[in-house]
Design a protein around this motif. Structure first.
Motif, PDB file in Angstrom:
ATOM      1  N   THR A 261      -7.499  -3.058   5.972  1.00  0.00           N
ATOM      2  CA  THR A 261      -6.985  -3.839   4.846  1.00  0.00           C
ATOM      3  C   THR A 261      -6.062  -4.950   5.337  1.00  0.00           C
ATOM      4  OG1 THR A 261      -7.143  -1.996   3.305  1.00  0.00           O
ATOM      5  CG2 THR A 261      -5.585  -3.736   2.728  1.00  0.00           C
TER       6      THR A 261
ATOM      7  N   MET B 226       0.852  -1.188   0.000  1.00  0.00           N
ATOM      8  CA  MET B 226       0.000   0.000   0.000  1.00  0.00           C
ATOM      9  C   MET B 226       0.889   1.240   0.000  1.00  0.00           C
ATOM     10  SD  MET B 226      -2.662  -1.281   2.932  1.00  0.00           S
ATOM     11  CE  MET B 226      -1.398  -2.086   3.907  1.00  0.00           C
TER      12      MET B 226
ATOM     13  N   ARG C 256      -1.551  -0.676  -3.639  1.00  0.00           N
ATOM     14  CA  ARG C 256      -2.891  -0.121  -3.427  1.00  0.00           C
ATOM     15  C   ARG C 256      -2.724   1.307  -2.922  1.00  0.00           C
ATOM     16  NH1 ARG C 256      -6.224  -4.425   0.219  1.00  0.00           N
ATOM     17  NH2 ARG C 256      -6.586  -5.989  -1.368  1.00  0.00           N
TER      18      ARG C 256
END
Length: 177
Positions: free
Chosen positions: A148, A86, A111
């Motif tokens: 997440t 991420m 991400r």
């Protein structure tokens, strides 16, 4: 001190912590493209290849973005899964609302989780050794990243004005489990 504490020590500590805790966070500070300590190659890389998550933070500067892209590419070569990587932009001026191609560029390797705008309350909390959970941009991005990684609904922030919001902040609820 690199001479006293080698990457094998970090790898051992990560392994011990994983046996005891649900979530282990390893802060590597700035990960340069050329890591001479061996920490990335022998501790962080293997942990990521075994299902760990990586969170890269960047301020909007060409060298910063280039270093993050180089680091992410290197971690992927070590076995890190791009779906478990991420990225966020941190300490961005509140006046900046157009992020250009940065979200798309970083999103090709990870991400994209958003932006934390500069807020003096974050700096004040950090200096006072408090977690700046009450600052909305920090709370939103941090909650998204933690949800997440863990899949735990405790980290999902209820919509503003929701009356079922617990009195304690998420991190106190989570630590008291």
């Amino acid at each position: 001190e690199v001479a006293a504490v080698g990457p094998e020590h970090y790898a051992e500590m990560i392994a011990l912590a994983r046996k005891r805790f649900d979530l282990v966070i390893v802060d590597t500070q700035i990960t340069e493209a050329m890591d001479v300590s061996g920490l990335i190659d022998h501790a962080v890389g293997p942990a990521l290849s075994r299902g760990g998550y990586a969170l890269g933070m960047v301020e909007f500067s060409t060298p910063g973005v280039e270093n993050l892209l180089t680091s992410m590419t290197y971690l992927q070569r070590l076995g890190a899964d791009p779906a478990r990587m991420m990225t966020i932009a941190n300490n961005i001026s509140p006046d900046v609302r157009d992020y250009g191609k940065i979200p798309h560029l970083l999103g090709q390797h990870s991400r994209w989780k958003g932006v934390i705008h500069h807020d003096q309350r974050i700096d004040d909390d950090m200096v006072s050794r408090r977690i700046p959970h009450a600052v909305p941009p920090m709370r939103q991005v941090t909650s998204d990243v933690l949800e997440t990684m863990t899949g735990m609904v405790e980290f999902i922030d209820p919509p503003p004005g929701s009356h079922d919001r617990p009195v304690l902040p998420w991190w106190k609820r989570w630590l008291s489990r």
